[in-house]
Design an enzyme around this catalytic site. Structure first.
Site, mmCIF file in Angstrom:
data_model
loop_
_atom_site.group_PDB
_atom_site.id
_atom_site.type_symbol
_atom_site.label_atom_id
_atom_site.label_comp_id
_atom_site.label_asym_id
_atom_site.label_seq_id
_atom_site.Cartn_x
_atom_site.Cartn_y
_atom_site.Cartn_z
ATOM 1 N N ALA A 1 -24.179 -39.491 18.013
ATOM 2 C CA ALA A 1 -23.187 -40.545 17.526
ATOM 3 C C ALA A 1 -22.171 -40.849 18.474
ATOM 4 O O ALA A 1 -21.739 -41.996 18.766
ATOM 5 C CB ALA A 1 -22.669 -40.194 15.967
ATOM 6 N N TYR B 1 -22.792 -35.445 18.123
ATOM 7 C CA TYR B 1 -22.860 -35.686 19.759
ATOM 8 C C TYR B 1 -23.554 -36.677 19.974
ATOM 9 O O TYR B 1 -22.978 -37.429 20.818
ATOM 10 C CB TYR B 1 -23.184 -34.302 20.390
ATOM 11 C CG TYR B 1 -23.569 -34.614 21.859
ATOM 12 C CD1 TYR B 1 -22.309 -34.549 22.606
ATOM 13 C CD2 TYR B 1 -24.882 -34.650 22.426
ATOM 14 C CE1 TYR B 1 -22.582 -34.701 24.148
ATOM 15 C CE2 TYR B 1 -24.736 -34.763 23.927
ATOM 16 C CZ TYR B 1 -23.663 -35.021 24.687
ATOM 17 O OH TYR B 1 -23.678 -35.058 25.948
HETATM 18 N N1 NAP Z 1 -25.590 -31.536 31.550
HETATM 19 C C1 NAP Z 1 -26.330 -32.244 30.631
HETATM 20 O O1 NAP Z 1 -27.361 -31.888 30.415
HETATM 21 C C2 NAP Z 1 -25.674 -33.522 30.026
HETATM 22 C C3 NAP Z 1 -26.658 -34.741 29.660
HETATM 23 C C4 NAP Z 1 -26.294 -35.880 28.985
HETATM 24 C C5 NAP Z 1 -24.967 -36.121 29.097
HETATM 25 N N2 NAP Z 1 -24.086 -35.147 29.742
HETATM 26 C C6 NAP Z 1 -22.743 -35.568 29.631
HETATM 27 O O2 NAP Z 1 -22.059 -35.574 31.204
HETATM 28 C C7 NAP Z 1 -20.656 -35.309 31.045
HETATM 29 C C8 NAP Z 1 -20.484 -34.240 32.155
HETATM 30 O O3 NAP Z 1 -21.053 -33.352 31.550
HETATM 31 P P1 NAP Z 1 -21.574 -31.917 32.675
HETATM 32 O O4 NAP Z 1 -22.884 -31.528 32.236
HETATM 33 O O5 NAP Z 1 -21.058 -32.311 33.916
HETATM 34 O O6 NAP Z 1 -20.665 -30.509 31.864
HETATM 35 P P2 NAP Z 1 -19.473 -30.101 32.267
HETATM 36 O O7 NAP Z 1 -19.479 -29.295 33.709
HETATM 37 O O8 NAP Z 1 -18.871 -29.220 31.255
HETATM 38 O O9 NAP Z 1 -18.284 -31.320 32.496
HETATM 39 C C9 NAP Z 1 -17.361 -31.633 31.623
HETATM 40 C C10 NAP Z 1 -16.029 -31.853 32.286
HETATM 41 O O10 NAP Z 1 -15.180 -32.405 31.401
HETATM 42 C C11 NAP Z 1 -13.967 -31.928 31.258
HETATM 43 N N3 NAP Z 1 -13.375 -32.506 30.059
HETATM 44 C C12 NAP Z 1 -13.960 -31.976 28.819
HETATM 45 N N4 NAP Z 1 -13.076 -32.341 27.970
HETATM 46 C C13 NAP Z 1 -11.934 -32.807 28.446
HETATM 47 C C14 NAP Z 1 -10.629 -33.492 28.059
HETATM 48 N N5 NAP Z 1 -10.603 -33.508 26.658
HETATM 49 N N6 NAP Z 1 -9.811 -33.856 28.825
HETATM 50 C C15 NAP Z 1 -10.070 -33.847 30.222
HETATM 51 N N7 NAP Z 1 -11.185 -33.275 30.634
HETATM 52 C C16 NAP Z 1 -12.054 -32.677 29.826
HETATM 53 C C17 NAP Z 1 -14.296 -30.273 31.513
HETATM 54 O O11 NAP Z 1 -13.011 -29.840 32.296
HETATM 55 P P3 NAP Z 1 -11.935 -29.062 31.398
HETATM 56 O O12 NAP Z 1 -12.876 -28.303 30.472
HETATM 57 O O13 NAP Z 1 -11.014 -28.330 32.303
HETATM 58 O O14 NAP Z 1 -11.164 -30.107 30.509
HETATM 59 C C18 NAP Z 1 -15.342 -30.341 32.479
HETATM 60 O O15 NAP Z 1 -14.803 -30.497 33.880
HETATM 61 C C19 NAP Z 1 -20.245 -35.178 29.590
HETATM 62 O O16 NAP Z 1 -19.599 -36.130 29.082
HETATM 63 C C20 NAP Z 1 -21.532 -34.619 29.019
HETATM 64 O O17 NAP Z 1 -21.664 -34.909 27.540
HETATM 65 C C21 NAP Z 1 -24.575 -33.952 30.007
#
Ligand code: NAP
Length: 240
Positions: A148, A146
């Protein structure tokens, strides 16, 4: 409809950080399209906040291509919030096959989604447009596949800023620490781990999707035109 209405596309816009950024862009007067894989989630979010939606897997070339006719012809702001950590909640990868699966899944979820959607929409990006990636504090902490994958988003940011800069398009990435109220941790972050992550911050709280959205809104604005090729940590001082 105003002639200069701006079009934004937010991948992963149906939940969490992406949805909050979409709300911010809507408040700025943009027309916003949410994307993700689950039509029911997108439909509900879009109705709630007043956006449009298109369902496709952002890591699958054929699905992206099939979605193109339903995406705006001109895109002013493209936000890549699709992603996540497929290792969370899974058994630790031990065999070579499991390790390969884990690293591939992380690369697919975070890097391919960002790279493929950008390339598919590159010719639709408006001059002076905005590309915003979502990295992570994990990119600089050695968090296995993750971390990376999120580190790759940082170098992608640098590359794209160079390629698109002459058109006035900026490319930046926000690298959040712990952000709650999203689906990232599935059923929830274990209490002890949550306490450790909050203790690391200077302000002693978890981040919220609106914290990320506020910065994304600024990066999307006309005033941010000289900010490009940068990574913006957003973690309450957990990493200083
Ligand atoms: N929350 C944290 O603590 C945190 C910290 C650092 C970085 N991030 C990053 O922030 C971003 C958003 O995450 P979040 O925290 O808001 O979590 P989240 O609610 O799980 O949002 C991720 C979204 O991405 C969509 N998704 C995932 N894989 C996909 C694919 N192959 N094609 C299209 N849509 C896809 C999911 O919808 P579907 O499953 O319906 O496709 C979901 O709506 C991510 O990149 C995550 O790595 C989060």
């Amino acid at each position: 409809m105003s002639l200069d209405l701006k079009n934004s596309v937010v991948t992963g816009g149906g939940t969490g950080i992406g949805k909050a950024i979409a709300q911010e862009l809507l408040a700025m007067g943009h027309r916003v399209v949410l994307t993700g894989r689950r039509p029911d989630v997108l439909e509900k979010a879009a109705r709630e906040i007043g956006a449009d939606w298109v369902a496709f897997d952002a890591a699958e070339p054929d699905e992206i291509t099939a979605a193109l006719p339903n995406l705006p012809e001109r895109i002013d702001v493209l936000v890549h919030s699709a992603g996540g950590n497929p290792d969370l909640g899974a058994q630790p990868a031990r065999t070579l096959t499991e390790i390969k699966e884990s690293w591939t899944a992380n690369f697919t979820a975070n890097v391919l989604t960002t790279v493929l959607v950008t390339e598919a929409l590159r010719d639709r990006l408006a001059d002076n447009g905005r590309l915003i990636g979502i990295g992570s504090i994990a990119a600089r902490r050695g968090a296995s596949g993750y971390g990376a994958a999120k580190a790759a988003i940082e170098t992608w940011t640098s590359q794209m800023a160079g390629e698109l800069g002459e058109r006035g398009i900026t490319v930046n990435t926000i690298a959040p620490g712990l952000i709650e109220e999203t689906e990232f941790f599935g059923p929830g972050l274990p209490t002890e781990r949550r306490a450790v992550l909050i203790a690391e911050t200077a302000n002693k709280r978890a981040g919220r999707p609106e914290d990320v959205a506020a910065l994304a809104g600024f990066l999307a604005s006309e005033r941010a035109g000289h900010l490009t090729g940068q990574i913006f940590p957003l973690n309450g001082g957990a990493s200083r």
